[in-house]
Write a protein that holds these residues in place. Sequence first.
Motif, short mmCIF file in Angstrom:
data_model
loop_
_atom_site.label_atom_id
_atom_site.label_comp_id
_atom_site.label_asym_id
_atom_site.label_seq_id
_atom_site.Cartn_x
_atom_site.Cartn_y
_atom_site.Cartn_z
N VAL A 268 0.85 -1.20 0.00
CA VAL A 268 0.00 0.00 0.00
C VAL A 268 0.88 1.25 0.00
N CYS A 269 1.88 1.24 0.85
CA CYS A 269 2.72 2.42 1.01
C CYS A 269 3.58 2.71 -0.23
N ASP A 270 3.91 1.66 -1.01
CA ASP A 270 4.70 1.93 -2.22
C ASP A 270 3.81 2.11 -3.45
N GLY A 271 2.49 2.06 -3.25
CA GLY A 271 1.56 2.36 -4.34
C GLY A 271 1.13 1.17 -5.17
N THR A 313 -5.32 2.97 3.24
CA THR A 313 -4.86 3.49 1.97
C THR A 313 -3.50 4.16 2.19
N LYS A 314 -2.94 4.68 1.11
CA LYS A 314 -1.62 5.30 1.21
C LYS A 314 -1.61 6.48 2.18
N CYS A 317 -0.03 5.87 5.49
CA CYS A 317 1.40 5.58 5.54
C CYS A 317 2.22 6.80 5.98
#
Length: 318
Positions: A268-271, A313-314, A317
């Motif tokens: 999630v954090c890297d998209g 979601t991002k 993060c």
Amino acid sequence: MTRMKAGLSGLALAAGMAALAAPVLAQSQADMITPIDKELTFVFIPKVIHPWYDVVAEGSHFAAAELEKRGVKVNVIWDQPPQADVVDQNQRIEANIGRRPDGLSVACLDQATNVQMLKEAKAAGINTFTFNSFCSGEFPFVGQKDSYQDGYDLGAKLVEVLNGEGEVGILSGSLTATDHVERILGFKDAIKDHPGIKVVFEQPDNDVLEEAVALTENAMLAHPNIKGFFGSNASNPIGAARAVKNAGKSGEIAIVGMDDLPEAVDFVCDGTITALKAQRQWDIGYWSVIYMVAANEGHTFPMDHNTGSRFITKDDCK
């Protein structure tokens, strides 16, 4: 003294005499609780060995440690099938009925056969619970009960991200698990009013991460224009993300799915993963143990403890 007052006085006196003569029937609620003077054994039978259940186990062991400080010794045993196999799980339930633990909690893999086994456990006098995957209202349940809503929410998110257009795939987990089935129903209902969204792929990965990777790779080869994937369990969003990232398509193909295992959150954090709906596994384990102790003591406990879920979601993060 009027005749009415005299009559009331006589009734009161008679009532008072009767109360003195009759045995005391009232019982303090505290007296109804059974003190625990032995070690308790609780058995959890999940659907499969999986990191998702490791977090549930952490909550269960924390509850046991907390209870020990209060003088209640609880042994928590996890009897985990290596694969999501209905026959194996039912054999484990049957074996534990024979061992007569003080509590048994099962994550249902196959509603029809599991319910029959759970009825046998209850008839044998075992405090019988369910967790994670709802099975039947006959047994107390701890977990996210509204799996349909999780699927619907993730479907709506995918429609939003794709602007209502694109081919999508479904990784359907275990075909007999009620939570997986209900999530898929919810997902399909969320997209059904958007004719631009077309499901071109739907396959079970049986809660096996490597299968989810391979299935996603195959789907991308067979459908080069695929724009999104929905994962119905905790493994398959990770599997889809690995395949998509390896193909160099992070950010081009949207992925939505279940739960917050560390690798999924990293994606999630890297998209690579667009959104997750995360259950509260730790709470499930904790409260399952607390309620099984309550059952052994004679306390009341809820038949349905819905632990819920939340979006990740991002934005989370930061």
